[in-house]
Design an enzyme around this catalytic site. Structure first.
Site, PDB file in Angstrom:
ATOM      1  N   HIS A 266       7.205   6.123   2.511  1.00 34.99           N
ATOM      2  CA  HIS A 266       7.175   5.175   1.405  1.00 34.99           C
ATOM      3  C   HIS A 266       8.583   4.960   0.898  1.00 34.99           C
ATOM      4  CE1 HIS A 266       5.959   3.203  -2.297  1.00 34.99           C
ATOM      5  NE2 HIS A 266       4.835   2.961  -1.655  1.00 34.99           N
ATOM      6  N   ASP A 317      -2.420   4.182   2.349  1.00 29.34           N
ATOM      7  CA  ASP A 317      -3.090   3.487   3.451  1.00 29.34           C
ATOM      8  C   ASP A 317      -3.695   4.430   4.487  1.00 29.34           C
ATOM      9  OD1 ASP A 317      -2.651   0.843   2.592  1.00 29.34           O
ATOM     10  OD2 ASP A 317      -0.560   1.020   3.170  1.00 29.34           O
TER      11      ASP A 317
END
Ligand SMILES: CC(C)(COP(=O)(O)OP(=O)(O)OC[C@H]1O[C@@H](n2cnc3c(N)ncnc32)[C@H](O)[C@@H]1OP(=O)(O)O)[C@@H](O)C(=O)NCCC(=O)NCCS
Length: 380
Positions: A266, A317
C-alpha cells in the site's frame, strides 16, 4: 527518465500533500482509518453502510429518525431509467462491468432532476449524491445480468444497499450473515482519503464539472489493478495457486521473478492495512461457516512469507477477494462492488472540493528537446 534527480519532485506524488480534507484520516503507524473521526472498525462492526454513507455525505452520524428518513429516500431512488438499461445493453459483448458502469452513470446524469443545477450548489449536490448512491446496486447488478445475457432484476422495496444488491444479483434474498458481511465490506470500502480515484474525482470536479463526471472519472481510475482492480486479480491469483501446499513454491517463484503480488502492499500503510486485519477475521469466519478454510490457509502462508521476505502486508483487497468468493459473488463484480461503496466517498470529496474550490493543476518538469528549427513538411 532521470525523474528522481529533480529537486522538489516526488514520482507518483508520493508524500506530496494534495489538499486538505475533513472526511477521513489514515494514521499509518497504527494502521487506523477514521471517517470523520470515527474508527472504521467500529463503523463496520457495529453500524450499517447507510449510517457511514450519511456520515460521509452530511458530516455527522444520523440519529434513528434521520437514518430511517435517509433509508426511505434511498429506497425511493433505487430504480434506474430504461434508457440506462438500454445503454448497458448497447455495450459490446465482453465489456467489463466497470466500463458498463461508466456508461450507465454518464447516461444517468442527464436524467437527474438537478442536472442543470449550478455545480457548486451544495444542496443539489447532496441530492445528486444520494441518487448516485441509491442507484449503484441497481446499476451494478443490471450491468452484470446484461453481461450474462439476462434481464436485470428490479430492486425490492425495503431492502438496504447490501441486501438489495444480493437480491438483484441472485434473484432471492440471502441469509443474514451474508448480508452482514456484504454490508461491512461496503463500509470498509466507502472512503480512503486521497487515493488515486478520489484524487482524480476531485481534479475532475475542480474544473467546475459536475458530480456525475467526477464519479465516471473515479470509476475509470478505480478499474486499474494497482487500485480497485486488485481484488479481482487477487482472486485470480489465489485460484491459480489452488492449494495450501502450492502457496509457498508459487509465491517464492513469483517473488524471484519480481512479480507484484496482488492484494499486498500500500502507498500509505507500511505496517498493515487495518481494514484488511478486520476483513481477514470476517473472511476466515465465512470459510469456517461454509466448511471451506482452504483460501484462508493459503492466505496465512502468503502473508507470513510476504512479511518475512518483503515486510509487505495484505491490503483490504486480499481478504475481500476470498470473502466475496466464499459468498458466491462472481469475480468480475468485485471491483464494481467497490464502486457501489466508494460512490459515497467520491461524492463527499466532490462536494467538499466544490464547497471551497480551486482548480487543481500541478506543474511538471519538461525534459524533452528545445529550440528545434521547424522544417516544412515537403523538406522532411
Ligand atoms: C499498492 C501499490 C501500487 C503501492 O505501490 P507504491 O507505493 O508505488 O510502492 P512500489 O510499487 O514502488 O513498491 C515499493 C517496493 O515494494 C515492492 N512491492 C510493493 N508492493 C508489492 C507487491 N504487492 N508484491 C511484491 N512487491 C511489492 C516493490 O516491488 C518495490 O520493491 P523495490 O523497491 O525492490 O523495487 C503496490 O504495493 C502494488 O502494486 N500492490 C499490488 C496491487 C494492489 O494490491 N493494489 C491495491 C492497493 S489498495
Amino acid at each position: 527518465m532521470s525523474e528522481t534527480t529533480y529537486p522538489n519532485y516526488s514520482p507518483g506524488l508520493q508524500g506530496v500533500i494534495g489538499g486538505v480534507t475533513s472526511i477521513s484520516k489514515i494514521t499509518v503507524e497504527e494502521s487506523r482509518l477514521e471517517y470523520r473521526g470515527y474508527n472504521v472498525h467500529d463503523l463496520a462492526s457495529q453500524g450499517s453502510f447507510e449510517e457511514t454513507a450519511y456520515l460521509l455525505l452530511k458530516g455527522e452520524l444520523p440519529n434513528a429518525a434521520e437514518l430511517a428518513e435517509f433509508n426511505k429516500t434511498l429506497d425511493s431512488e433505487r430504480s434506474i431509467p430504461t434508457e440506462v438499461i438500454t445503454a448497458l445493453k448497447s455495450c459490446a459483448k465482453g465489456t467489463h462491468p466497470m466500463d458498463m458502469l461508466k456508461a450507465a452513470y454518464s447516461v444517468l446524469s442527464g436524467f437527474d432532476p438537478d442536472y442543470n443545477a449550478d455545480p457548486t450548489d451544495h444542496d443539489a449536490n447532496i441530492r445528486k449524491a444520494i441518487r448516485i448512491l441509491a442507484k449503484a446496486p441497481t446499476i451494478v447488478t443490471a450491468a452484470y445480468q446484461i453481461s450474462q445475457g439476462k434481464e436485470p432484476i428490479a430492486p425490492k422495496a425495503g431492502l438496504r444497499t447490501a441486501s438489495n444488491f444480493l437480491y438483484m444479483l441472485h434473484g432471492s434474498e440471502q441469509d443474514d450473515y451474508t448480508e452482514l458481511v456484504m454490508d461491512a465490506s461496503l463500509t470498509l470500502y466507502a472512503e480512503h482519503t486521497y487515493n488515486a480515484s478520489t484524487f482524480a474525482c476531485r481534479v475532475c470536479v475542480a474544473t467546475l464539472s459536475d458530480i456525475y463526471s467526477g464519479i465516471v472519472t473515479g470509476i475509470g481510475t478505480l478499474k486499474g489493478p494497482l487500485h480497485g482492480g486488485a481484488n479481482e486479480e487477487a482472486m485470480a491469483m489465489l485460484m491459480e495457486i489452488g492449494t495450501p501446499e502450492n502457496a509457498e513454491p508459487w509465491l517464492r517463484d513469483a517473488l524471484a521473478t519480481k512479480k507484484k503480488i496482488m492484494g499486498f502492499g500500500h502507498r500509505e500503510y507500511k505496517v498493515g492495512d487495518g481494514r484488511a486485519i478486520y476483513l481477514t477475521e470476517v473472511a476466515k469466519e465465512i470459510g469456517r461457516r461454509k466448511g471451506n478454510t482452504k483460501w484462508g490457509d493459503i492466505a496465512d502462508i502468503m502473508e507470513k512469507i510476504m512479511r518475512e521476505e518483503k515486510n509487505i502486508y495484505p491490503n483490504v483487497d486480499f481478504p475481500a477477494a476470498y470473502a466475496y468468493y466464499l459468498l458466491g459473488i462472481p469475480i468480475e463484480l468485485y471491483t464494481p462492488i467497490f464502486v457501489m461503496a466508494r460512490v459515497s466517498g467520491w461524492s463527499a470529496h466532490a462536494i467538499e472540493q466544490l464547497d471551497n474550490n480551486r482548480l487543481i493543476r500541478p506543474s511538471c518538469i519538461y525534459e524533452g528537446k528545445l529550440d528545434l528549427k521547424y522544417v516544412p513538411i515537403q523538406d522532411r
